[in-house]
Design an enzyme around this catalytic site. Structure first.
Site, PDB file in Angstrom:
ATOM      1  N   TYR A  56      -1.605  -0.317  10.616  1.00 49.31           N
ATOM      2  CA  TYR A  56      -1.789  -0.778   9.233  1.00 49.31           C
ATOM      3  C   TYR A  56      -0.557  -0.422   8.399  1.00 49.31           C
ATOM      4  O   TYR A  56      -0.012  -1.269   7.672  1.00 49.31           O
ATOM      5  CB  TYR A  56      -3.036  -0.138   8.630  1.00 49.31           C
ATOM      6  CG  TYR A  56      -3.269  -0.495   7.174  1.00 49.31           C
ATOM      7  CD1 TYR A  56      -3.696  -1.768   6.812  1.00 49.31           C
ATOM      8  CD2 TYR A  56      -3.062   0.440   6.162  1.00 49.31           C
ATOM      9  CE1 TYR A  56      -3.916  -2.104   5.478  1.00 49.31           C
ATOM     10  CE2 TYR A  56      -3.275   0.119   4.826  1.00 49.31           C
ATOM     11  CZ  TYR A  56      -3.701  -1.160   4.485  1.00 49.31           C
ATOM     12  OH  TYR A  56      -3.909  -1.486   3.163  1.00 49.31           O
ATOM     13  N   SER A 104       0.864  -1.191   0.000  1.00 46.48           N
ATOM     14  CA  SER A 104       0.000   0.000   0.000  1.00 46.48           C
ATOM     15  C   SER A 104       0.898   1.238   0.000  1.00 46.48           C
ATOM     16  O   SER A 104       2.051   1.159   0.454  1.00 46.48           O
ATOM     17  CB  SER A 104      -0.862   0.007   1.268  1.00 46.48           C
ATOM     18  OG  SER A 104      -1.417   1.287   1.488  1.00 46.48           O
TER      19      SER A 104
HETATM   20  P1  NDP Z   1     -11.337  -6.533   0.461  1.00 47.31           P
HETATM   21  O1  NDP Z   1     -11.807  -6.381   1.875  1.00 47.31           O
HETATM   22  O2  NDP Z   1     -12.327  -6.392  -0.641  1.00 47.31           O
HETATM   23  O3  NDP Z   1     -10.595  -7.933   0.296  1.00 47.31           O
HETATM   24  C1  NDP Z   1      -9.900  -8.572   1.334  1.00 47.31           C
HETATM   25  C2  NDP Z   1      -9.800 -10.045   1.002  1.00 47.31           C
HETATM   26  O4  NDP Z   1      -9.035 -10.700   2.026  1.00 47.31           O
HETATM   27  C3  NDP Z   1     -11.154 -10.731   0.966  1.00 47.31           C
HETATM   28  O5  NDP Z   1     -11.197 -11.605  -0.133  1.00 47.31           O
HETATM   29  C4  NDP Z   1     -11.198 -11.515   2.258  1.00 47.31           C
HETATM   30  O6  NDP Z   1     -11.984 -12.686   2.066  1.00 47.31           O
HETATM   31  C5  NDP Z   1      -9.731 -11.876   2.407  1.00 47.31           C
HETATM   32  N1  NDP Z   1      -9.405 -12.253   3.775  1.00 47.31           N
HETATM   33  C6  NDP Z   1      -9.623 -11.531   4.901  1.00 47.31           C
HETATM   34  N2  NDP Z   1      -9.221 -12.233   5.977  1.00 47.31           N
HETATM   35  C7  NDP Z   1      -8.752 -13.421   5.498  1.00 47.31           C
HETATM   36  C8  NDP Z   1      -8.210 -14.577   6.108  1.00 47.31           C
HETATM   37  N3  NDP Z   1      -8.034 -14.646   7.436  1.00 47.31           N
HETATM   38  N4  NDP Z   1      -7.857 -15.620   5.323  1.00 47.31           N
HETATM   39  C9  NDP Z   1      -8.035 -15.561   3.993  1.00 47.31           C
HETATM   40  N5  NDP Z   1      -8.515 -14.491   3.360  1.00 47.31           N
HETATM   41  C10 NDP Z   1      -8.872 -13.439   4.108  1.00 47.31           C
HETATM   42  O7  NDP Z   1     -10.166  -5.468   0.303  1.00 47.31           O
HETATM   43  P2  NDP Z   1      -9.137  -5.127  -0.891  1.00 47.31           P
HETATM   44  O8  NDP Z   1      -9.407  -5.918  -2.088  1.00 47.31           O
HETATM   45  O9  NDP Z   1      -9.088  -3.657  -0.979  1.00 47.31           O
HETATM   46  O10 NDP Z   1      -7.782  -5.584  -0.202  1.00 47.31           O
HETATM   47  C11 NDP Z   1      -6.844  -6.437  -0.806  1.00 47.31           C
HETATM   48  C12 NDP Z   1      -5.446  -5.977  -0.383  1.00 47.31           C
HETATM   49  O11 NDP Z   1      -5.228  -4.684  -0.930  1.00 47.31           O
HETATM   50  C13 NDP Z   1      -5.230  -5.850   1.114  1.00 47.31           C
HETATM   51  O12 NDP Z   1      -3.971  -6.396   1.433  1.00 47.31           O
HETATM   52  C14 NDP Z   1      -5.227  -4.352   1.341  1.00 47.31           C
HETATM   53  O13 NDP Z   1      -4.479  -3.974   2.455  1.00 47.31           O
HETATM   54  C15 NDP Z   1      -4.611  -3.876   0.046  1.00 47.31           C
HETATM   55  N6  NDP Z   1      -4.844  -2.464  -0.294  1.00 47.31           N
HETATM   56  C16 NDP Z   1      -6.123  -2.009  -0.484  1.00 47.31           C
HETATM   57  C17 NDP Z   1      -6.331  -0.659  -0.755  1.00 47.31           C
HETATM   58  C18 NDP Z   1      -7.713  -0.108  -0.899  1.00 47.31           C
HETATM   59  O14 NDP Z   1      -7.852   1.131  -0.847  1.00 47.31           O
HETATM   60  N7  NDP Z   1      -8.753  -0.917  -1.071  1.00 47.31           N
HETATM   61  C19 NDP Z   1      -5.216   0.266  -0.911  1.00 47.31           C
HETATM   62  C20 NDP Z   1      -3.933  -0.328  -0.729  1.00 47.31           C
HETATM   63  C21 NDP Z   1      -3.767  -1.644  -0.443  1.00 47.31           C
HETATM   64  P3  NDP Z   1     -12.761 -13.526   3.183  1.00 47.31           P
HETATM   65  O15 NDP Z   1     -13.400 -12.543   4.107  1.00 47.31           O
HETATM   66  O16 NDP Z   1     -13.735 -14.320   2.356  1.00 47.31           O
HETATM   67  O17 NDP Z   1     -11.738 -14.404   3.835  1.00 47.31           O
END
Ligand code: NDP
Length: 258
Positions: free
Chosen positions: A165, A152
């Site tokens: 974070y 990020s």
């Molecule tokens: P989402 O919340 O849409 O996606 C997060 C994903 O992580 C989901 O598929 C969730 O699925 C999965 N997840 C959460 N906990 C677990 C777990 N314990 N085991 C397996 N899977 C897990 O967010 P984003 O798509 O935005 O985030 C994806 C990445 O991008 C993250 O690392 C975030 O920090 C990073 N990011 C996002 C930004 C943004 O502005 N959106 C900016 C910069 C970085 P489930 O709950 O089904 O397990």
């Protein structure tokens, strides 16, 4: 409809995407499949993964759903065994599952600190632990493999109340630089993607009122990135010639200053 092979530079490759049930992971899985990779989609919500697999297959792609919690190292080792058995091993890992829970440090939201550290750091390491051997073996056999870690802009920039974070993402970025040096000689390319704000479910988990207000104001003042914007970048990185490694990609909404 079957896809035109000439538009499928990732044909023959096997990609594992963590956090694939929503947002960036979901969009990236679809993109990688469209580019020809067989895709293993991993997250906890099995129903969402089943829908995603059905969509990918409907578009002519191939996918496997693995419902697993990345904080469970044994579950990830089991997932890796399954990928080896069913697809012959992974040559791309998009290490992407993560959560963002900002709060003033003095509130001592220790459960949220732990959640972020367990998922963004330990979960990321569990996936690396489970799949690195396959990446190295695939690179030796096929000439290239990719480890793409979702970091990020918080890894570098200073955002009050986002300290924990940001610390987890600084870990991801710095780790990626080190692993690039270590694994590059074995033809495993390591990249860190550092997005600015992307509209996904990530924001819906935020409970801190101040951060919620900040996000709401930001959404009004600029057009956020979409998950598909990041997915295109993931596909671009993976489709580069084997000699080319994008070490780090910072991708921002045009209107976001920092
Ligand atoms: P989402 O919340 O849409 O996606 C997060 C994903 O992580 C989901 O598929 C969730 O699925 C999965 N997840 C959460 N906990 C677990 C777990 N314990 N085991 C397996 N899977 C897990 O967010 P984003 O798509 O935005 O985030 C994806 C990445 O991008 C993250 O690392 C975030 O920090 C990073 N990011 C996002 C930004 C943004 O502005 N959106 C900016 C910069 C970085 P489930 O709950 O089904 O397990």
């Amino acid at each position: 409809m079957s896809l035109n092979p000439t538009s499928q530079p990732l044909s023959g490759r096997v990609a594992v995407v963590t956090g694939a049930s929503s947002g960036i992971g979901e969009a990236s899985a679809e993109r990688l499949a469209l580019l020809g990779a067989r895709v293993v989609v991993l997250a906890r919500r099995a129903d969402r993964l089943a829908d995603l697999v059905a969509r990918i297959e409907k578009n002519g792609g191939s996918a496997l759903a693995v419902a697993a919690d990345v904080t469970d190292a044994a579950a990830l080792r089991g997932a890796a065994d399954r990928v080896r058995a069913e697809f012959g091993g992974a040559d791309l890992l998009l290490n992407n599952a993560g959560v963002m829970l900002p709060a003033p440090i003095e509130e001592l939201a220790t459960d949220q600190w732990k959640h972020q550290i367990d998922l963004n750091i330990t979960g990321l390491m569990n996936a690396i632990g489970a799949f690195t051997r396959q990446l190295v073996e695939s690179a030796a056999e096929r000439g290239v493999a990719d480890l793409i870690n979702t970091s990020s802009i918080a890894a570098r920039n200073i955002f009050p109340n986002f300290a924990v974070y940001s610390g987890t993402k600084a870990y991801v970025t710095h780790l990626s630089r080190h692993l690039r040096a270590e694994l590059g000689a074995k033809n495993v390319r390591v990249s860190a993607i550092e997005p600015g704000i992307v509209g996904t479910e990530l924001q819906s988990h935020v409970t801190d009122r101040g951060a919620q207000d900040w996000l709401a104001g930001s959404k009004e003042s600029m057009e956020w990135l979409t998950a598909r914007d990041i997915a295109e970048t993931v596909g671009f990185i993976a489709a580069l010639p084997p000699r080319v490694n994008l070490q780090q990609v910072t991708i921002m909404p045009t209107g976001q200053a920092a």
